[in-house]
Design a protein around this motif. Structure first.
Motif, PDB file in Angstrom:
ATOM      1  N   LEU A 148      81.102 -31.722 -22.424  1.00 47.39           N
ATOM      2  CA  LEU A 148      79.734 -31.665 -21.903  1.00 47.39           C
ATOM      3  C   LEU A 148      79.739 -31.262 -20.429  1.00 47.39           C
ATOM      4  N   PHE A 149      80.644 -31.845 -19.653  1.00 41.64           N
ATOM      5  CA  PHE A 149      80.754 -31.515 -18.231  1.00 41.64           C
ATOM      6  C   PHE A 149      81.100 -30.036 -18.043  1.00 41.64           C
ATOM      7  N   PHE A 150      82.093 -29.571 -18.779  1.00 41.28           N
ATOM      8  CA  PHE A 150      82.514 -28.173 -18.636  1.00 41.28           C
ATOM      9  C   PHE A 150      81.391 -27.223 -19.025  1.00 41.28           C
ATOM     10  N   MET A 151      80.738 -27.505 -20.148  1.00 41.01           N
ATOM     11  CA  MET A 151      79.700 -26.598 -20.631  1.00 41.01           C
ATOM     12  C   MET A 151      78.460 -26.612 -19.737  1.00 41.01           C
ATOM     13  N   CYS A 152      78.130 -27.755 -19.147  1.00 45.40           N
ATOM     14  CA  CYS A 152      76.949 -27.824 -18.263  1.00 45.40           C
ATOM     15  C   CYS A 152      77.286 -27.427 -16.840  1.00 45.40           C
TER      16      CYS A 152
END
Length: 198
Positions: A148-152
């Motif tokens: 989630l962190f990487f994608m956002c």
């Protein structure tokens, strides 16, 4: 990671970026008559520029991916608690999505409603949640927050050049291949590293 595996990741990501850029670019060109790549409107020349743009975006995505992996490795050595690191990542995701609304709204004041600035972060969040859920299905539940962190956060950081413009076509042309390339890299990472599902 061996050189052969890295080549596979590099070329597949590059191909995905090119395909998505050309597809989105052609859709934008035929649906929005004002859309042109680098101010030129000839279709053949635009396809070549879309191809080069997609290749550039995919390389940017790969640089962001490896930068994230390095930062994650360094932070894992500094912050020993996985809970604190996960909470920190969630806090950064919230700040990035809030800033995506607030900063664009203040920079482009008077050109749209608050709702029009909320749409993009919501779409990015939904795509990120979908990819994170998919990653959990492929690996384990510990992969949810890092994905989630990487994608956002990382995707928004990589897309800053397009987000500085108040132009939906420019944002779409950069964000679509960027999100696809980022999703591909994060979803295939465990296969490349040959981590088995626990």
């Amino acid at each position: 990671m061996t050189l052969r595996k890295w080549f596979h990741l590099f070329w597949t990501t590059l191909l995905l970026g090119i395909i998505v850029s050309i597809g989105i670019g052609l859709i934008l060109q035929y649906s929005d008559k004002d859309f042109s790549v680098m101010g030129l409107s000839a279709v053949g020349f635009n396809v070549l520029n879309m191809l080069l743009g997609g290749a550039t975006i995919s390389v940017l995505s790969q640089m962001g991916f490896f930068a994230y992996l390095i930062v994650r490795f360094i932070v894992a050595g500094i912050i020993k608690s996985k809970t604190i690191w996960n909470l920190l990542q969630l806090a950064i995701v919230i700040v990035v999505l809030f800033d995506l609304v607030y900063l664009r709204m203040t920079n482009f004041e008077g050109t749209g409603t608050v709702f029009s600035y909320i749409v993009l972060p919501v779409i990015i969040l939904l795509i990120s949640l979908g990819v994170a859920y998919w990653k959990v299905r492929l690996t384990n539940r510990n992969a949810f927050i890092p994905t989630l962190f990487f994608m956002c956060a990382v995707s928004v950081l990589e897309a800053v050049p397009a987000l500085k413009l108040d132009n939906a076509a420019s944002s779409l042309f950069m964000l679509a291949p960027l999100l696809v390339c980022n999703a591909w890299q994060i979803l295939i990472l465990h296969k490349i590293l040959e981590n088995k599902k626990s």
